[in-house]
Design an enzyme around this catalytic site. Structure first.
Site, PDB file in Angstrom:
ATOM      1  N   GLU A  43       0.863  -1.187   0.000  1.00  0.00           N
ATOM      2  CA  GLU A  43       0.000   0.000   0.000  1.00  0.00           C
ATOM      3  C   GLU A  43       0.891   1.226   0.000  1.00  0.00           C
ATOM      4  O   GLU A  43       1.937   1.244   0.664  1.00  0.00           O
ATOM      5  CB  GLU A  43      -0.893   0.016   1.250  1.00  0.00           C
ATOM      6  CG  GLU A  43      -1.707   1.305   1.335  1.00  0.00           C
ATOM      7  CD  GLU A  43      -2.875   1.235   2.308  1.00  0.00           C
ATOM      8  OE1 GLU A  43      -2.791   0.451   3.263  1.00  0.00           O
ATOM      9  OE2 GLU A  43      -3.849   1.971   2.098  1.00  0.00           O
ATOM     10  N   CYS A 239      -6.659   0.978   2.704  1.00  0.00           N
ATOM     11  CA  CYS A 239      -7.629   2.082   2.639  1.00  0.00           C
ATOM     12  C   CYS A 239      -7.455   2.929   1.383  1.00  0.00           C
ATOM     13  O   CYS A 239      -8.379   3.626   0.965  1.00  0.00           O
ATOM     14  CB  CYS A 239      -7.493   2.968   3.861  1.00  0.00           C
ATOM     15  SG  CYS A 239      -8.020   2.162   5.377  1.00  0.00           S
ATOM     16  N   ASN A 373     -12.096  -3.159   0.283  1.00  0.00           N
ATOM     17  CA  ASN A 373     -11.000  -3.414   1.225  1.00  0.00           C
ATOM     18  C   ASN A 373     -11.568  -3.822   2.572  1.00  0.00           C
ATOM     19  O   ASN A 373     -12.024  -4.940   2.742  1.00  0.00           O
ATOM     20  CB  ASN A 373     -10.105  -2.176   1.319  1.00  0.00           C
ATOM     21  CG  ASN A 373      -9.058  -2.302   2.417  1.00  0.00           C
ATOM     22  OD1 ASN A 373      -8.452  -3.351   2.545  1.00  0.00           O
ATOM     23  ND2 ASN A 373      -8.868  -1.279   3.225  1.00  0.00           N
ATOM     24  N   GLU A 374     -11.612  -2.877   3.488  1.00  0.00           N
ATOM     25  CA  GLU A 374     -12.005  -3.199   4.865  1.00  0.00           C
ATOM     26  C   GLU A 374     -13.421  -2.693   5.075  1.00  0.00           C
ATOM     27  O   GLU A 374     -13.646  -1.782   5.848  1.00  0.00           O
ATOM     28  CB  GLU A 374     -11.040  -2.448   5.777  1.00  0.00           C
ATOM     29  CG  GLU A 374     -10.484  -3.224   6.889  1.00  0.00           C
ATOM     30  CD  GLU A 374      -9.421  -2.429   7.634  1.00  0.00           C
ATOM     31  OE1 GLU A 374      -9.546  -1.196   7.803  1.00  0.00           O
ATOM     32  OE2 GLU A 374      -8.453  -3.058   8.070  1.00  0.00           O
TER      33      GLU A 374
HETATM   34  O1  AHR Z   1      -2.238  -1.165   6.669  1.00  0.00           O
HETATM   35  C1  AHR Z   1      -2.729   0.066   7.037  1.00  0.00           C
HETATM   36  C2  AHR Z   1      -4.234   0.147   6.977  1.00  0.00           C
HETATM   37  O2  AHR Z   1      -4.798  -0.699   7.911  1.00  0.00           O
HETATM   38  C3  AHR Z   1      -4.861  -0.292   5.691  1.00  0.00           C
HETATM   39  O3  AHR Z   1      -4.876   0.707   4.767  1.00  0.00           O
HETATM   40  C4  AHR Z   1      -6.255  -0.636   6.089  1.00  0.00           C
HETATM   41  O4  AHR Z   1      -6.819  -1.610   5.258  1.00  0.00           O
HETATM   42  C5  AHR Z   1      -6.114  -1.033   7.526  1.00  0.00           C
HETATM   43  O5  AHR Z   1      -6.999  -0.334   8.319  1.00  0.00           O
END
Ligand code: AHR
Length: 684
Positions: A43, A239, A373-374
């Site tokens: 990321e 994110c 993603n999350e």
């Molecule tokens: O790894 C950092 C962040 O942690 C990522 O962007 C997210 O998916 C998680 O909350």
């Protein structure tokens, strides 16, 4: 890097110590361990892309930073920003004009990312798109400058470029750094007088990039990825996939095609933490989806792109209006379909043709795609559902990864897993940034999972100690302990990726991270070594390894021990993690051997440190690293082992019972050091 070690039998079994037993059954190898099992998660957080893996050294090379087109630059003399440039998605450029006085100068300095790192003797390719708008000819002087120098001259290298065309053209010159400087400045003078010159997309790359690509990666950082031998490469986040708002989500289509025309994007981590604030954090898109696929191929990992499902980051958007309504998801779904075409389509398709144009006519062989993603709440499954329908209809061969939300357990997790099952996701992405106690308590996490549903992708995890966020050895040891449970459950856990991957020591927002660097040096953390060991000793099939019939997973009465075992052709790897402060004698009992066969100790890899709360540093990058070497210990039959025990304890000698004969063909005693992750390698 790896010091050598000789484990002797004497050291392996201290007199009087009561050993625990680990029964390893070689007779019935279990589930295959997926090639994707241990991977990496990328990321662009902590300046992981621009300023990190992406080897570009110029910040704001296209003059597109939105608040200030000259952010990252210092302009002097007569410099004007204009916006009718040759690249429509990056329209800004600068016009350099005669300063109007013989003793004045026009030009620009670029500060790079925390400075520009130069290595003495190495070559750097400076390039720029330029034209003389009113004709004639102009000369540029390009310099590497050491602004901290108290010498007669600040510049360390000078080169010259002549621009003599009214049309935009790319000019380049290779510059050899005269000295090592982690924080150099790039300076461009308009050397000639009278003629104006326009400049766009000013770039500086080391010529020695990973695999020599022009738009390449920093070699040491890419090498640190390759050395992990990752089975899967997840990108581009995190994110960042979602964006702080939808306008700044990661849009893969903006990251392909000529780099000059890839629009910049605000980095979602620019604003996230005001206590570690980086107002100039943008994504150039130079490390884009083509480069991600290419890198995956070069390091032997399956690419796993994650795409926006139409939800902006839910941590930052309570208002439902921030998200795409379900009825308007079509363009997002089309992005997913087009991505598969970009990766796998024929060169006669629109997106496949672009891939070919970019230098890769052969398909990348994409097999997996993640949607969202999350994410959490009903808003996620209702958006995922139309993606699944469209993807299944068009690409039944592609495996879909869904999310279980940001928590390792709890309401959202319990809601989302059944939803993922209902929607038929192939894998479910679980995230856990959790403290020591969690890692110590989760050795058996997957033992009771439903075997019939989706597989597990442990997509983001790291041990985050309360009050001790810096990387340190003990946290990595607990990750190793937890990973024995991933391995034992390889029938259901198909992928696992530590997160985040990269951090610039001057630009981090989040820690711990797997790999740290400054502008010239890099360091592989203790956690990196744990990942590397699991990857190297991944093996092919899980072996049943139990203590008194149950897994050794840090449970009550198991003295802080965790273990797993795998078969790799004619080799057996027994992984044992001792999370306690005491050395732990352990009796390895191997059963299921073919008649007349035995096991031979071949190698022991030990990862330990008495500096529990420290890690490697840029100055001492391997102070905490595995030690590997020959491993010798008697390999005994049950009768021999009982005789040795009798001799050791003074107890009367006896013959093994039938049950004892059944439970072990060969026995080897070892001792696991305090706070150690040991891998015992045997050949059959
Ligand atoms: O790894 C950092 C962040 O942690 C990522 O962007 C997210 O998916 C998680 O909350």
């Amino acid at each position: 890097m790896l010091r050598s070690l000789l484990l002797s039998a004497a050291l392996a079994f201290p007199l009087g110590a009561a050993a625990q037993t680990l029964d390893v059954n070689l007779g019935k190898p279990g589930a295959p361990i997926q090639p994707t099992m241990y991977g990496i998660f990328f990321e662009d957080i902590n300046y992981a892309a621009d300023g990190g893996l992406y080897a570009e050294l110029v910040k704001n090379r296209s003059f597109e930073f939105p608040q200030d087109a000259l952010q990252g630059w210092k302009a002097f003399g007569r410099v004007e920003v204009r916006d009718d440039g040759p690249f429509h998605r990056n329209p800004h450029y600068v016009r350099l004009q005669d300063p109007g006085h013989p003793h004045k100068w026009t030009g620009l300095d670029n500060e790079g990312f925390f400075g520009i790192g130069l290595k003495g003797g190495e070559s750097y390719r400076f390039s720029v798109w330029a034209r003389v708008p009113e004709g004639g000819s102009a000369s540029l002087r390009v310099e590497f400058v050491n602004t901290a120098s108290d010498g007669e001259q600040q510049f360390t290298v000078q080169e010259h470029i002549t621009v003599a065309s009214r049309e935009w053209k790319q000019y380049e010159v290779v510059m050899r750094a005269a000295q090592t400087d982690p924080k150099a400045t790039l300076r461009i003078f308009l050397e000639s007088r009278g003629t104006a010159v326009d400049l766009e997309h000013v770039s500086l790359f080391p010529t020695d990039t990973w695999m020599g690509h022009r738009n390449g990666m920093r070699k040491d950082l890419a090498q640190a990825l390759a050395d992990l031998h990752p089975g899967v490469f997840r990108f581009p986040g995190g994110c960042i996939v979602e964006g702080t708002d939808l306008a700044t989500r990661y849009n893969w289509k903006n990251t392909v095609g000529p780099v000059e025309n890839r629009p910049i994007n605000e980095n979602r981590w620019e604003y996230t933490f005001p206590h570690r604030f980086f107002p100039d954090y943008f994504q150039s898109g130079g490390l884009g989806f083509f480069e991600f696929f290419q890198l995956s191929e070069e390091i032997g990992a399956e690419p796993l792109p994650i795409l926006s499902c139409g939800l902006a980051c839910q941590f930052q958007n309570d208002d439902q209006a921030a998200h795409v309504p379900v009825s308007e998801l079509d363009p997002y779904i089309q992005d997913a379909l087009d991505l598969i075409e970009f990766a796998n389509g024929g060169t006669d398709t629109e997106w496949g043709a672009l891939r070919a144009e970019m230098g890769h006519p052969a398909p990348f062989g994409l097999k997996f795609i993640g949607i969202g993603n999350e994410q959490w709440g009903p808003e996620y499954p209702e958006r995922l559902e139309p993606f699944v329908k469209a993807l299944r209809a068009a690409h039944p061969e592609i495996r879909i990864v869904g999310s279980s939300g940001p928590d390792s357990e709890g309401e959202q997790f319990d809601y989302l897993w059944p939803e993922m099952r209902r929607l038929g996701a192939d894998l479910v992405d679980e995230h856990f940034y959790r403290p020591y106690e969690w890692f110590l308590s989760q050795g058996a996490r997957y033992d009771g999972y439903d075997r019939k549903g989706p597989k597990v992708f442990a997509g983001e995890y790291a041990c985050h100690a309360r009050g001790r966020k810096r990387n340190h050895f003990y946290a990595s040891l607990l990750e190793a302990a937890f990973m024995t449970g991933l391995e034992r459950n390889a029938d259901i856990v198909h992928m696992a990726t530590y997160a985040p991957l990269f951090a610039h020591v001057e630009g981090w927002q989040w820690r711990p991270d797997l790999i740290w660097y400054d502008n010239l040096r890099s360091m592989r953390s203790a956690s990196w070594y744990v990942q590397a060991l699991y990857s190297e000793f991944r093996g092919g099939r899980v072996l049943r390894a139990t203590a008194d019939g149950t897994p050794l997973c840090g449970a009550e009465g198991q003295n802080g021990l965790f273990a797993s075992a795998v078969l790799d052709g004619d080799r057996v790897y027994v992984k044992v993690v001792n999370t306690s402060a005491e050395a732990r004698p352990l009796t390895l009992r191997f059963s299921g051997l073919k008649k007349g066969a035995s096991v031979s100790p071949a190698e022991c890899v030990r990862f330990t440190s008495d500096r529990l709360y420290e890690d490697n540093t840029l100055d001492a990058p391997t102070q905490i690293a595995p030690v590997r070497g020959a491993f010798s210990a008697p390999v005994l039959t049950p009768a021999e082992w009982l005789a040795a025990e009798a001799a050791r304890t003074g107890a009367p000698a006896r013959k093994p019972t039938r049950a004892e004969l059944r439970s072990a063909d060969r026995i080897v005693d070892v001792t696991v050091a305090p706070y150690a992750f040991d891998i015992y390698v045997f050949t059959l």
